[in-house]
Design an enzyme around this catalytic site. Structure first.
Site, PDB file in Angstrom:
ATOM      1  N   HIS A 120       0.663  -1.198  -0.050  1.00  0.00           N
ATOM      2  CA  HIS A 120       0.160   0.053  -0.070  1.00  0.00           C
ATOM      3  C   HIS A 120       0.889   1.309  -0.036  1.00  0.00           C
ATOM      4  O   HIS A 120       1.590   1.407   0.871  1.00  0.00           O
ATOM      5  CB  HIS A 120      -0.968  -0.171   1.103  1.00  0.00           C
ATOM      6  CG  HIS A 120      -2.002   0.898   1.065  1.00  0.00           C
ATOM      7  ND1 HIS A 120      -3.324   0.190   1.188  1.00  0.00           N
ATOM      8  CD2 HIS A 120      -2.184   2.160   1.151  1.00  0.00           C
ATOM      9  CE1 HIS A 120      -4.105   1.118   0.907  1.00  0.00           C
ATOM     10  NE2 HIS A 120      -3.542   2.470   1.348  1.00  0.00           N
ATOM     11  N   GLU A 166      -4.221   0.826  -5.025  1.00  0.00           N
ATOM     12  CA  GLU A 166      -4.878   1.804  -6.092  1.00  0.00           C
ATOM     13  C   GLU A 166      -3.631   1.984  -7.064  1.00  0.00           C
ATOM     14  O   GLU A 166      -3.479   3.147  -7.137  1.00  0.00           O
ATOM     15  CB  GLU A 166      -5.467   2.944  -5.345  1.00  0.00           C
ATOM     16  CG  GLU A 166      -6.591   2.428  -4.281  1.00  0.00           C
ATOM     17  CD  GLU A 166      -7.295   3.500  -3.635  1.00  0.00           C
ATOM     18  OE1 GLU A 166      -6.457   4.611  -3.776  1.00  0.00           O
ATOM     19  OE2 GLU A 166      -8.500   3.524  -3.134  1.00  0.00           O
ATOM     20  N   GLU A 300     -12.180  -1.033   0.589  1.00  0.00           N
ATOM     21  CA  GLU A 300     -12.358   0.250   1.544  1.00  0.00           C
ATOM     22  C   GLU A 300     -13.571   0.727   0.977  1.00  0.00           C
ATOM     23  O   GLU A 300     -13.969   0.422  -0.125  1.00  0.00           O
ATOM     24  CB  GLU A 300     -11.214   1.384   1.069  1.00  0.00           C
ATOM     25  CG  GLU A 300      -9.821   1.030   1.463  1.00  0.00           C
ATOM     26  CD  GLU A 300      -8.788   2.067   0.841  1.00  0.00           C
ATOM     27  OE1 GLU A 300      -9.295   3.034   0.611  1.00  0.00           O
ATOM     28  OE2 GLU A 300      -7.544   1.754   0.851  1.00  0.00           O
TER      29      GLU A 300
END
Length: 377
Positions: A120, A166, A300
């Site tokens: 992340h 992401e 999320e």
């Protein structure tokens, strides 16, 4: 953490009835003195202090116990590894950082919480999904996950791995090029291949693979997302597709609208996306992925706080309604959900705090927690 006698559950079994919480803005911080957007791989000074670099206190047993006692049954731990790499050639991880991650994972397991760990804000990986860096990044990703997976190979089935986060071209959250989608698909396959190769419980470990930028719209349409090939005998049974769902963004994230949902359209200007929009989309997720045997993880989601004179109580009531509807609809389709909590409080974008980590984990957004727990029933 020795493996239990019972067999590893499938991804769908792992996700069933999971209502989880994100330990946000904690282990994914850049190390002190390092630019948060840095692509650099390697130890930074005092990298072990990255945990508190964004203003949060250190995680304690009480932190995790409070999450359990509030009614959650799983924790997602976002982790940045790049500023804890001792040997960039082998992507070796600082032993102190690994020990700290394991300590918190163990606290979760001792509270019988399932756990997701990932990569992340590893910017060298997330910010360069292009053919120019594809081979280099896949090689580094393979080495990194070889090291992580080997360390956790004997952990039991409650621990799941998520390969990326992401992934997107820096400053561009919009529609990707075919090249970007192909690179994300290659990351997912590399991740699955290397974790499975480490053996032990990792042979059937629950693995999460991601759509581009974790936006489901960039995975569910036009064959953008390619399901990785797992080892023989596994099929799709031990994989989930992960996406993030701050949807509709005009309500959940940017606060353009203070209201959402049919019952609240008479209370003020509400987002044009409503219950029907969400339910129909979740049904499309089922037909696209669940029906292939894959699990589904909403890694999320959240709704930022906002206050408006004379309407704050009603706005918070509406937030409860949104949280209840999302968790309920996800749960009945077998999706696991992980609310984003960044320990930020106030009015406006990016205020996703629920527990105040600076005040003994006091619940400061009870309207959010109430909606989640009502949806869990």
């Amino acid at each position: 953490m020795a493996a239990p006698a019972k067999a590893q559950p499938t991804a769908k079994e792992w996700n069933k009835d999971v209502v989880g919480w994100n330990l946000g803005n904690q282990f994914e911080c850049s190390a002190p003195g390092q630019d948060g957007e840095s692509m650099a791989i390697g130890m930074a000074d005092n990298s072990i202090k990255a945990e508190t670099a964004w203003g949060n206190p250190v995680v304690t047993k009480k932190t995790i116990k409070a999450v359990k006692e509030a009614g959650f049954n799983a924790v997602r731990i976002p982790i940045r590894w790049q500023c804890h790499i001792t040997n960039p050639t082998a992507m070796s991880i600082d032993k102190a950082w690994l020990a700290r991650v394991k300590e918190v994972v163990n606290w979760c397991l001792s509270n019988d919480l399932k756990v997701i760990i990932n990569t992340h804000h590893d910017k060298w990986l997330e910010g360069r999904p292009t053919n120019q860096y594809k081979d280099e990044n896949n090689q580094k990703l393979a080495l990194l996950w070889l090291n992580i997976a080997s360390e956790f190979a004997n952990y039991d089935y409650r621990v799941a791995f998520a390969g990326t986060n992401e992934v997107h071209i820096k400053d561009n959250w919009g529609k990707p090029e075919a090249e970007n989608l192909a690179v994300q698909n290659s990351y997912n396959q590399t991740f699955v291949d290397v974790v499975r190769a480490t053996g032990g419980n990792n042979a059937k470990r629950h693995l999460l693979v991601q759509t581009y930028v974790c936006n489901p719209d960039f995975g569910i349409n036009n064959g953008d997302f390619i399901v990785p090939t797992d080892i023989e005998g596994n099929g799709n049974d031990y994989m989930s597709v992960e996406f993030h769902y701050y949807t509709p963004w005009d309500y959940a994230g940017e606060c353009k609208y203070n209201f959402w949902g049919e019952p609240y359209k008479a209370k003020g200007e509400a987002s044009p996306n409503d219950e029907k929009t969400m339910s129909e989309f979740f049904d499309k997720v089922v037909s696209t992925w669940s029906n292939q045997g894959l699990g589904v993880v909403i890694g999320e989601w959240g709704v930022t706080d906002r206050q408006k004179s004379g309407q704050t109580d009603l706005i918070h009531e509406n937030m409860t309604y949104y949280c209840h509807f999302l968790v309920c609809e996800a749960k009945k389709r077998g999706f696991s959900t992980f609310i984003w909590d960044n320990n930020s409080f106030g009015s406006g974008s990016e205020h996703f705090g629920i527990f105040d980590r600076n005040a003994g984990m006091k619940v400061k957004a009870p309207w959010v927690l109430q909606g989640i727990l009502d949806g869990k029933k």
